[in-house]
Design an enzyme around this catalytic site. Sequence first.
Site, PDB file in Angstrom:
ATOM      1  N   GLU A   1     -63.804  59.253  48.610  1.00  0.00           N
ATOM      2  CA  GLU A   1     -64.071  58.171  47.648  1.00  0.00           C
ATOM      3  C   GLU A   1     -64.967  58.611  46.503  1.00  0.00           C
ATOM      4  O   GLU A   1     -64.744  58.249  45.362  1.00  0.00           O
ATOM      5  CB  GLU A   1     -64.804  57.024  48.352  1.00  0.00           C
ATOM      6  CG  GLU A   1     -63.939  56.114  49.156  1.00  0.00           C
ATOM      7  CD  GLU A   1     -64.762  55.003  49.778  1.00  0.00           C
ATOM      8  OE1 GLU A   1     -65.670  55.295  50.574  1.00  0.00           O
ATOM      9  OE2 GLU A   1     -64.518  53.846  49.447  1.00  0.00           O
TER      10      GLU A   1
ATOM     11  N   CYS B   1     -62.100  42.611  39.731  1.00  0.00           N
ATOM     12  CA  CYS B   1     -62.390  41.809  38.542  1.00  0.00           C
ATOM     13  C   CYS B   1     -63.587  40.887  38.759  1.00  0.00           C
ATOM     14  O   CYS B   1     -63.844  40.451  39.874  1.00  0.00           O
ATOM     15  CB  CYS B   1     -61.191  40.944  38.202  1.00  0.00           C
ATOM     16  SG  CYS B   1     -59.677  41.845  37.973  1.00  0.00           S
TER      17      CYS B   1
ATOM     18  N   LYS C   1     -65.621  58.583  53.117  1.00  0.00           N
ATOM     19  CA  LYS C   1     -66.771  58.581  52.203  1.00  0.00           C
ATOM     20  C   LYS C   1     -66.663  59.740  51.224  1.00  0.00           C
ATOM     21  O   LYS C   1     -66.872  59.586  50.029  1.00  0.00           O
ATOM     22  CB  LYS C   1     -68.061  58.684  53.032  1.00  0.00           C
ATOM     23  CG  LYS C   1     -69.246  57.952  52.574  1.00  0.00           C
ATOM     24  CD  LYS C   1     -69.233  56.454  52.625  1.00  0.00           C
ATOM     25  CE  LYS C   1     -67.945  55.753  52.781  1.00  0.00           C
ATOM     26  NZ  LYS C   1     -67.850  54.411  53.119  1.00  0.00           N
TER      27      LYS C   1
ATOM     28  N   GLU D   1     -64.524  58.051  59.051  1.00  0.00           N
ATOM     29  CA  GLU D   1     -65.426  57.453  58.068  1.00  0.00           C
ATOM     30  C   GLU D   1     -66.032  58.542  57.160  1.00  0.00           C
ATOM     31  O   GLU D   1     -66.171  58.353  55.950  1.00  0.00           O
ATOM     32  CB  GLU D   1     -66.520  56.639  58.794  1.00  0.00           C
ATOM     33  CG  GLU D   1     -67.674  56.141  57.939  1.00  0.00           C
ATOM     34  CD  GLU D   1     -67.266  55.229  56.786  1.00  0.00           C
ATOM     35  OE1 GLU D   1     -66.109  54.825  56.709  1.00  0.00           O
ATOM     36  OE2 GLU D   1     -68.141  54.965  55.940  1.00  0.00           O
TER      37      GLU D   1
ATOM     38  N   ASN E   1     -59.261  36.048  37.963  1.00  0.00           N
ATOM     39  CA  ASN E   1     -59.247  37.044  39.050  1.00  0.00           C
ATOM     40  C   ASN E   1     -58.106  36.666  39.979  1.00  0.00           C
ATOM     41  O   ASN E   1     -57.897  35.482  40.247  1.00  0.00           O
ATOM     42  CB  ASN E   1     -60.543  36.989  39.874  1.00  0.00           C
ATOM     43  CG  ASN E   1     -61.725  37.549  39.120  1.00  0.00           C
ATOM     44  OD1 ASN E   1     -61.590  38.059  38.009  1.00  0.00           O
ATOM     45  ND2 ASN E   1     -62.897  37.449  39.733  1.00  0.00           N
ATOM     46  N   GLY E   2     -57.412  37.663  40.496  1.00  0.00           N
ATOM     47  CA  GLY E   2     -56.329  37.366  41.434  1.00  0.00           C
ATOM     48  C   GLY E   2     -54.987  37.787  40.856  1.00  0.00           C
ATOM     49  O   GLY E   2     -54.931  38.551  39.890  1.00  0.00           O
TER      50      GLY E   2
ATOM     51  N   HIS F   1     -52.057  69.934  66.929  1.00  0.00           N
ATOM     52  CA  HIS F   1     -50.763  69.229  66.874  1.00  0.00           C
ATOM     53  C   HIS F   1     -50.274  69.079  65.438  1.00  0.00           C
ATOM     54  O   HIS F   1     -49.409  68.272  65.161  1.00  0.00           O
ATOM     55  CB  HIS F   1     -50.888  67.855  67.540  1.00  0.00           C
ATOM     56  CG  HIS F   1     -51.212  67.944  68.994  1.00  0.00           C
ATOM     57  ND1 HIS F   1     -50.325  68.409  69.929  1.00  0.00           N
ATOM     58  CD2 HIS F   1     -52.358  67.676  69.671  1.00  0.00           C
ATOM     59  CE1 HIS F   1     -50.888  68.407  71.126  1.00  0.00           C
ATOM     60  NE2 HIS F   1     -52.135  67.962  70.991  1.00  0.00           N
TER      61      HIS F   1
ATOM     62  N   LYS G   1     -65.236  47.315  44.417  1.00  0.00           N
ATOM     63  CA  LYS G   1     -66.120  47.024  45.540  1.00  0.00           C
ATOM     64  C   LYS G   1     -65.512  45.977  46.469  1.00  0.00           C
ATOM     65  O   LYS G   1     -65.515  46.125  47.670  1.00  0.00           O
ATOM     66  CB  LYS G   1     -67.482  46.548  45.017  1.00  0.00           C
ATOM     67  CG  LYS G   1     -68.490  46.224  46.107  1.00  0.00           C
ATOM     68  CD  LYS G   1     -68.862  47.464  46.895  1.00  0.00           C
ATOM     69  CE  LYS G   1     -69.742  47.186  48.089  1.00  0.00           C
ATOM     70  NZ  LYS G   1     -69.781  48.327  49.002  1.00  0.00           N
TER      71      LYS G   1
ATOM     72  N   TRP H   1     -60.043  44.735  36.459  1.00  0.00           N
ATOM     73  CA  TRP H   1     -59.551  45.885  37.229  1.00  0.00           C
ATOM     74  C   TRP H   1     -58.033  45.738  37.223  1.00  0.00           C
ATOM     75  O   TRP H   1     -57.495  44.799  37.803  1.00  0.00           O
ATOM     76  CB  TRP H   1     -60.113  45.820  38.645  1.00  0.00           C
ATOM     77  CG  TRP H   1     -59.877  47.034  39.472  1.00  0.00           C
ATOM     78  CD1 TRP H   1     -60.617  48.189  39.479  1.00  0.00           C
ATOM     79  CD2 TRP H   1     -58.849  47.229  40.458  1.00  0.00           C
ATOM     80  NE1 TRP H   1     -60.110  49.074  40.395  1.00  0.00           N
ATOM     81  CE2 TRP H   1     -59.028  48.514  41.006  1.00  0.00           C
ATOM     82  CE3 TRP H   1     -57.792  46.447  40.923  1.00  0.00           C
ATOM     83  CZ2 TRP H   1     -58.200  49.035  41.992  1.00  0.00           C
ATOM     84  CZ3 TRP H   1     -56.957  46.964  41.897  1.00  0.00           C
ATOM     85  CH2 TRP H   1     -57.161  48.245  42.424  1.00  0.00           C
TER      86      TRP H   1
ATOM     87  N   ARG I   1     -68.666  46.103  40.953  1.00  0.00           N
ATOM     88  CA  ARG I   1     -67.434  45.757  41.661  1.00  0.00           C
ATOM     89  C   ARG I   1     -66.266  46.663  41.270  1.00  0.00           C
ATOM     90  O   ARG I   1     -65.254  46.687  41.936  1.00  0.00           O
ATOM     91  CB  ARG I   1     -67.068  44.304  41.351  1.00  0.00           C
ATOM     92  CG  ARG I   1     -68.108  43.318  41.831  1.00  0.00           C
ATOM     93  CD  ARG I   1     -67.810  41.945  41.293  1.00  0.00           C
ATOM     94  NE  ARG I   1     -66.541  41.450  41.776  1.00  0.00           N
ATOM     95  CZ  ARG I   1     -66.398  40.710  42.873  1.00  0.00           C
ATOM     96  NH1 ARG I   1     -67.446  40.381  43.573  1.00  0.00           N
ATOM     97  NH2 ARG I   1     -65.221  40.291  43.249  1.00  0.00           N
TER      98      ARG I   1
END
Length: 606
Positions: A489, A2, A486, A482, A99-100, A505, A601, A75, A27
């Site tokens: 996402e 947000c 990437k 990583e 926000n929060g 395994h 973000k 968001w 964001r």
Amino acid sequence: MCGIVGYIGKRDAQDVLLSGLRRLEYRGYDSAGIVTIDGSNQATLLRANGKVAELGKLVSTNQNKDSVGIGHTRWATHGEPSEINAHPHRAGDIYVVHNGIIENYKELKAELKDHTFVSGTDTEVLAALINSFYGVDTSLCDAVSKALQLVVGTYGIAVVSTRQPDEVVVARAGSPLIIGVGKDETLIASDASALIGHTSQAIYLNDGEMAICRRDGVELQDLNSQPISAQVETIEVDMQAIQKQGYDHFLLKEISEQPQTLRSTLNGRVIVEDKRIQLGGLNLTVEQLKDIEHVTIIGCGTAYYAGLLASYYLEQLVDNLTVEVVIASEFRYRSFYMPKNSVALVVSQSGETADTLACLREVKRRGVTTLGIINAVGSTIAREVDGGVYVHAGPEISVASTKAFTSQVAALTMFGVQVAQAKGVSVQRTAQYVEELALLPDEIEKVITTHQKEMAEVAKKYASYDHALFLGRDTLFPVALEGALKLKEISYIQAEGYATGELKHGPIALLDDRFFEVVLLMEGWLFDKSISGLSEINARGGHVLAITNSAKEIDAETVVRVDTKLDILAPIALNVLQQLFAYYIAVARGNDVDQPRNLAKSVTVE
Ligand code: F6R
């Protein structure tokens, strides 16, 4: 996540708010809204589901000349993404953006019987709570402070009232808020990027602080109405850094600018002539560095993987040093033990990640020295650590983190060398790190220039698969993790990273023609063992993309070979190729590369 903007001045508030919200789009959000108040105490509330562009259309058909207002990109956390759940939320004469998360919203809501709730949000509960204290003789500021004393959770809020149109009241607990101080105007933002171009003078609100923002100034106080003196700081980000500058996407810009951002990370810190590292902001004496026996690296997502890669370097550089790398959201709630002479390295691009921040506070509470490896200057984590290293990668706008990872690994490696120096480790042992760090920007530049087109072609070949496995050993294991992160996402291909040795395994059971496999290979003592993993995949009809710095013959469907002077730090170069690979796959699949679905973000809620 947000975003909040606010304005009180002489200009058209709608324009300022809308342009601020556009800056915060990166964001991640799913709806947006603004409210402005005019001279005859009338409010214009406009909210839209979807992009800020939708809100822009509403504004163009409802334009006004109001010069005070607040805005928000939401968001969703409580209640689905929809116009009715979009902020600002109204209760009586007041409007709130938030926000929060208000954790005790259900209990509070049960008490607020006079308000008819229309949304499913915790923010409307907060608006109703503030309104319940907003009697005829009460100021907006007092009503806000009384309400906040009952709130459990995190918030950054901005509140306006049609009864007091000459002020915007803001408050913060765990979610960032910055007040921009201009000439005859005051701006509010949850992220400094919304202030750039308006003013470079800003007050960073601390937790437990609130402020009354007026056209001609700002009054700071705590939740008990005790005045606090405001510290005005200069924001150093320039306009260029937050623009695409001709690139199709911020992500490609950020991948491409890594040679420069790395130079900023290393500048003045790598002393090649003396084969030494000199980090300035650690706030630790040589004696204290020498005494470190245990390092805990804390982060989330890409920052965690950067820590994981660096942990191999720290272990290789210093004997008798234990290094653990932990996921902030997990570690925070474990009954962990950190031995005497521990240091916690807190890694975060945004410096605002709620999980990482909560973990930092818990570690500090236990008396452990904390150091930040942070990109965003002035961010909450940067302010709360005992010392640290700014990575100076500049604003990272695209949701997927790329240049921050590279700079974080470089900064953590520098830290490792500095500890090694303090502990008297021989120059022979540290020299190669220092030399490779110095080479890093040019080598990354070479990798990008030489392989960009090739990665675009390779990406086309693998863009239509449903699943991917990324495999690497040793320092290439975190790089595999990583690479998979990437890809998932931004392409939405299901991708998993594994240590190559783990293949047999379990994950090998998955392989079929819907899968491709990225196998990372580096010259060195584990090369042949890594080749065994590749052979096991080939034997099962796999579709392997091998990425390597080796010139040796490799039997794989596709081989991308990097010719680099880097050896120890070659994983960073291979990762840059993975970044390009993921980028071009996402483009080929027609995805929103910079703002992938469901992601934010800066993750400011736990
Ligand atoms: C991945 C990504 C996230 C972040 C994570 C931590 O591309 O962007 O996994 O790395 O949310 O964020 P910071 O570094 O801001 O603490």
